[in-house]
Design an enzyme around this catalytic site. Structure first.
Site, PDB file in Angstrom:
ATOM      1  N   ASP A 395     -37.333 -64.576 -22.478  1.00  0.00           N
ATOM      2  CA  ASP A 395     -38.465 -64.474 -21.569  1.00  0.00           C
ATOM      3  C   ASP A 395     -38.831 -62.989 -21.523  1.00  0.00           C
ATOM      4  O   ASP A 395     -37.960 -62.133 -21.652  1.00  0.00           O
ATOM      5  CB  ASP A 395     -38.041 -64.969 -20.181  1.00  0.00           C
ATOM      6  CG  ASP A 395     -39.113 -64.738 -19.148  1.00  0.00           C
ATOM      7  OD1 ASP A 395     -40.256 -65.146 -19.387  1.00  0.00           O
ATOM      8  OD2 ASP A 395     -38.802 -64.120 -18.116  1.00  0.00           O
ATOM      9  N   LYS A 396     -40.122 -62.656 -21.357  1.00  0.00           N
ATOM     10  CA  LYS A 396     -40.503 -61.234 -21.384  1.00  0.00           C
ATOM     11  C   LYS A 396     -40.281 -60.548 -20.038  1.00  0.00           C
ATOM     12  O   LYS A 396     -39.456 -59.646 -19.918  1.00  0.00           O
ATOM     13  CB  LYS A 396     -41.979 -61.065 -21.789  1.00  0.00           C
ATOM     14  CG  LYS A 396     -42.423 -59.584 -21.796  1.00  0.00           C
ATOM     15  CD  LYS A 396     -43.901 -59.437 -22.084  1.00  0.00           C
ATOM     16  CE  LYS A 396     -44.756 -59.723 -20.872  1.00  0.00           C
ATOM     17  NZ  LYS A 396     -44.684 -58.649 -19.821  1.00  0.00           N
ATOM     18  N   THR A 397     -41.006 -61.008 -19.037  1.00  0.00           N
ATOM     19  CA  THR A 397     -41.030 -60.300 -17.758  1.00  0.00           C
ATOM     20  C   THR A 397     -39.683 -60.377 -17.046  1.00  0.00           C
ATOM     21  O   THR A 397     -39.192 -61.458 -16.744  1.00  0.00           O
ATOM     22  CB  THR A 397     -42.129 -60.876 -16.854  1.00  0.00           C
ATOM     23  OG1 THR A 397     -43.362 -60.883 -17.574  1.00  0.00           O
ATOM     24  CG2 THR A 397     -42.279 -60.053 -15.597  1.00  0.00           C
ATOM     25  N   THR A 542     -43.880 -65.606 -23.302  1.00  0.00           N
ATOM     26  CA  THR A 542     -44.468 -64.929 -22.142  1.00  0.00           C
ATOM     27  C   THR A 542     -45.767 -65.604 -21.725  1.00  0.00           C
ATOM     28  O   THR A 542     -46.474 -66.191 -22.551  1.00  0.00           O
ATOM     29  CB  THR A 542     -44.732 -63.438 -22.443  1.00  0.00           C
ATOM     30  OG1 THR A 542     -45.310 -62.830 -21.303  1.00  0.00           O
ATOM     31  CG2 THR A 542     -45.671 -63.261 -23.632  1.00  0.00           C
ATOM     32  N   GLY A 543     -46.043 -65.518 -20.452  1.00  0.00           N
ATOM     33  CA  GLY A 543     -47.320 -66.025 -19.945  1.00  0.00           C
ATOM     34  C   GLY A 543     -48.411 -64.982 -20.049  1.00  0.00           C
ATOM     35  O   GLY A 543     -49.580 -65.257 -19.778  1.00  0.00           O
ATOM     36  N   LYS A 570     -42.714 -73.875 -21.561  1.00  0.00           N
ATOM     37  CA  LYS A 570     -41.667 -73.103 -22.248  1.00  0.00           C
ATOM     38  C   LYS A 570     -40.640 -74.006 -22.926  1.00  0.00           C
ATOM     39  O   LYS A 570     -40.195 -73.727 -24.047  1.00  0.00           O
ATOM     40  CB  LYS A 570     -40.965 -72.165 -21.259  1.00  0.00           C
ATOM     41  CG  LYS A 570     -41.822 -70.973 -20.841  1.00  0.00           C
ATOM     42  CD  LYS A 570     -41.052 -70.013 -19.949  1.00  0.00           C
ATOM     43  CE  LYS A 570     -41.905 -68.800 -19.608  1.00  0.00           C
ATOM     44  NZ  LYS A 570     -41.175 -67.831 -18.753  1.00  0.00           N
ATOM     45  N   ASP A 589     -34.575 -65.671 -16.619  1.00  0.00           N
ATOM     46  CA  ASP A 589     -34.034 -65.327 -15.300  1.00  0.00           C
ATOM     47  C   ASP A 589     -33.443 -66.520 -14.570  1.00  0.00           C
ATOM     48  O   ASP A 589     -32.909 -66.378 -13.478  1.00  0.00           O
ATOM     49  CB  ASP A 589     -35.091 -64.645 -14.432  1.00  0.00           C
ATOM     50  CG  ASP A 589     -36.306 -65.535 -14.182  1.00  0.00           C
ATOM     51  OD1 ASP A 589     -36.202 -66.759 -14.386  1.00  0.00           O
ATOM     52  OD2 ASP A 589     -37.355 -65.007 -13.773  1.00  0.00           O
ATOM     53  N   ASP A 593     -37.513 -70.336 -15.650  1.00  0.00           N
ATOM     54  CA  ASP A 593     -37.121 -70.676 -17.029  1.00  0.00           C
ATOM     55  C   ASP A 593     -36.138 -71.844 -17.076  1.00  0.00           C
ATOM     56  O   ASP A 593     -35.609 -72.160 -18.135  1.00  0.00           O
ATOM     57  CB  ASP A 593     -36.479 -69.457 -17.703  1.00  0.00           C
ATOM     58  CG  ASP A 593     -37.440 -68.288 -17.814  1.00  0.00           C
ATOM     59  OD1 ASP A 593     -38.587 -68.505 -18.224  1.00  0.00           O
ATOM     60  OD2 ASP A 593     -37.040 -67.161 -17.474  1.00  0.00           O
TER      61      ASP A 593
END
Length: 699
Positions: A395-397, A542-543, A570, A589, A593
């Site tokens: 996941d990015k953020t 990522t969104g 996802k 996180d 997710d």
């Protein structure tokens, strides 16, 4: 590809019945809630379990020393030893064999008791193993020798019997000490908590109270050098805290007003006042202990293999013993005493002792190591599968990035002002604003200029006077509105990356620009590089828009990225990558997710901090550091390697030892006694134990 809606309760992307005991998200949740609900009971069980191991260590030690002392007169009275040393005419006396029988009987009944009891336990559960082999070997030697003492013609094996029991007791003593030592890390975690806390009463007085009297909402004082008594939040004071034994973070962590603190962490140089948020079984430390215990109890597929091998080895040893006896008595026509000695040696040397220890000891060591480094394994089967990961999705953020706005680039458009000055001018003005962009720019500098005549430009920016100069920080919309045209390749490139850009005007002239974005973690690039060296494809979900996703992917060297993916989509992306035939890990996180973590072959929750009870993850990483993903995969590979080494040694040793014990080299004068067989068997066990202790996590 059309994206289907994900229903967590209907489809977890697996075949019916596949790994349902540990992989289905609902099972995880139910199991975890059950563990937390019965936390205190489980913790007591763990202490009972450890107490049992400690008792066994003492028991084997006592039996070994008593048997070892009694072995001395047995050796002195044994006819074979007397003859070998030339004392057979000096030490013989009437009734000496009966004394020898009595001493050997004591050692057999007292020293051999754990093995005889183990034999009956294994027979009752229909799982013959090493205890069956040892019990049959010592009982055969004892009964045969006893019959010889009372009239049957043959050899007396009492000295081999007692030395065999001594060596077996020593081997088990060492084994139990190893297992106890491997699980001691859990006890060390439990010892991290102080015995009491300095509770600040409503009238401002301080009272020392036991930890079990603390409750949520209490205010406690933590003095320099003391341990934090409970999970909470700092409401007053500033200090650094050592959390290394809890999270694996080696450097002291700064704690100030609003910072979370973990119970058991060691306070540094300052006094802090903490509001208690979690106590008892809800605390971080208790959850860590539960997760580690859960991992130690969870099923290991490699252990299943070892257990099956041990059963077959037992059958092989018993069969080999019978065949050895028949060959020496019927085919070779040797006397019964010789054939019996070969049979006993075969059964002793074939004990799957090392095989039984090969996997459990590695499991215990790896679980303890991971817990000490903030790598919490919830499911051992998934952890073992982690060694085969071919693709990992981040996941990015908040995972690859910090999840917070920050300055990434500073541009100057004239030579008479530096990047540092542009940033400092802008930060000084923005320090008077509460806008997120303003805060991000302000935190990028350590020192600010004095600002006069500050004024906000609604929807466009802010302005003020700094050092006699009129400074404006404005949006691209303001430039368009004023007809200000900028042609700069650097600015165009930054804009194409999806970053937010603000412009700096000094006395009405466009002099610089500042770009902001979600800051990439400094550890991310190194983590991705290390994972790629391990042969793992690195991807990102990522969104965010495609420009931002592309920038992050290029910045840290990802193989692939998926942008503008909604949370419920996802898991579908994970399934899509699995359809390529890849073993996939998902790292996120653990909150939004969750469906993707459940869908992946291995779900890794990163940055759980004090909220370690992430329901759908197989592995929980306490720190928000992508390099811990590298560490857990490296540990999984190293753990499996140790297991294979131990299994190979244990089975290979037996394959070599059985024919040797049976006497195939007898024509060349090479013959193993039962006692020497026991020495070699115990040596194999010790090698397996030592090898397991060399396991370590590489970061």
């Amino acid at each position: 590809m059309a994206v289907k809606n994900f229903d967590l309760h209907k489809d977890d992307g697996r075949k019916p019945g596949e790994n349902e005991d540990h992989m289905h998200p609902m099972t995880h949740t139910e199991t975890k809630h059950n563990h937390i609900e019965h936390g205190a009971h489980k913790h007591k069980e763990h202490h009972d379990h450890r107490g049992h191991h400690a008792h066994m260590v003492k028991d084997f030690r006592k039996r070994f020393w008593v048997s070892a002392v009694l072995t001395i007169p047995v050796l002195i009275l044994s006819p074979m030893i007397q003859k070998l040393l030339g004392f057979d005419k000096i030490l013989r006396f009437p009734g000496d064999l009966y004394v020898l029988f009595a001493l050997a009987s004591i050692i057999y009944l007292y020293g051999g008791y754990p093995f005889i009891k183990g034999f009956f336990d294994e027979i009752r559960t229909r799982k013959p193993g090493m205890m069956t082999l040892i019990a049959i070997a010592i009982t055969t030697a004892y009964l045969y020798s006893s019959i010889v003492v009372f009239g049957l013609k043959g050899k007396i094996f009492f000295w081999e019997l007692v030395t065999l029991i001594d060596i077996m007791l020593l081997g088990h003593w060492i084994e139990m000490k190893s297992i106890l030592g491997a699980s001691r890390a859990l006890e060390e975690l439990a010892k991290l908590m102080p015995s009491d806390a300095h509770k600040i009463m409503p009238d401002g007085t301080i009272m020392d109270v036991p930890l079990n009297e603390l409750k949520e909402g209490d205010i406690v004082l933590v003095k320099p050098g003391e341990k934090v008594p409970a999970d909470g939040i700092v409401i007053e004071g500033e200090t650094t805290v050592n959390e290394s034994m809890l999270t694996g973070e080696s450097k002291p962590v700064l704690k100030e007003k609003g910072s979370a603190v973990i119970g058991g962490a060691i306070n540094g140089e300052g006094s802090i006042t903490v509001k208690v948020l979690k106590t008892g079984k809800d605390s971080f430390l208790s959850q860590v202990i539960e997760l580690v215990k859960e991992a130690q109890e969870s099923k290991s597929k490699t252990q299943d293999l070892a257990n099956r091998a041990a059963v077959w080895l037992t059958v092989l040893a018993l069969t080999g013993g019978v065949i050895t006896f028949l060959i020496w008595t019927i085919i070779v026509s040797k006397d019964v005493a010789f054939a019996l000695e070969r049979t006993v040696t075969v059964m002793v040397i074939t004990c799957p002792h090392a095989l039984g220890l090969a996997v459990p000891l590695v499991v215990a060591v790896s679980t303890a190591i991971s817990a000490k480094n903030g790598l919490l394994i919830r499911d051992r089967a998934a952890f073992e599968k982690a060694r085969n990961i071919q693709a990992i999705i981040f996941d990015k953020t908040g995972t690859l990035t910090k999840g917070e706005f920050g300055v990434t680039d500073v541009l100057t458009f004239t030579d008479d002002v530096t990047e540092e000055e542009i940033l400092k001018y802008a930060a000084s003005v923005e320090s008077h604003s509460e806008h997120p962009i303003a805060k991000a720019i302000t935190t990028a500098v350590n020192e600010l200029f004095k600002v006069e005549e500050f004024k906000s430009i609604p929807g466009k920016g802010a302005e003020g006077k700094v050092n006699g100069k009129h400074i404006m920080i404005v949006s691209p919309g303001y430039l368009r509105e004023k007809g200000m045209v900028l042609k700069d390749e650097r600015a165009e490139r930054i804009a194409s990356q999806g970053k937010t850009i603000v412009y700096v005007l000094i006395d009405g002239q466009l002099r610089g620009a500042i770009a902001l974005a979600d800051i990439v973690r400094p550890e991310s690039k190194k983590a991705i590089s290390m994972l790629k060296k391990m042969g793992i494809k690195c991807m990102m979900l990522t969104g965010d828009n495609k420009q931002v996703a592309k920038w992050v992917a290029e910045e840290i060297g990802l193989d692939e990225y998926f942008a503008e993916v909604l949370p419920h989509e996802k898991s579908q992306k994970v399934k899509e990558i699995q359809s390529r035939g890849l073993v996939v890990a998902m790292t996120g996180d653990g909150v939004n997710d969750a469906p993707a973590l459940a869908q992946a072959d291995v779900g890794i929750a990163i940055g759980a901090g004090t909220d370690v009870a992430v329901e759908t993850a197989d592995i929980v990483l306490v720190r928000n550091n992508p390099q811990d993903v590298v560490a857990i995969i490296g540990l999984a590979r190293a753990t499996y390697k140790k297991m294979v080494q131990n299994l190979a040694w244990a089975t290979g040793y037996n394959a070599f030892a059985i024919p040797l014990a049976a006497g195939v080299l007898y024509p060349w004068g090479v013959l193993l006694s039962p006692a020497m067989g026991a020495v070699l068997m115990s040596l194999s066990t010790i090698i397996v134990a030592i090898n397991a202790r060399f396991l370590k996590v590489v970061k």
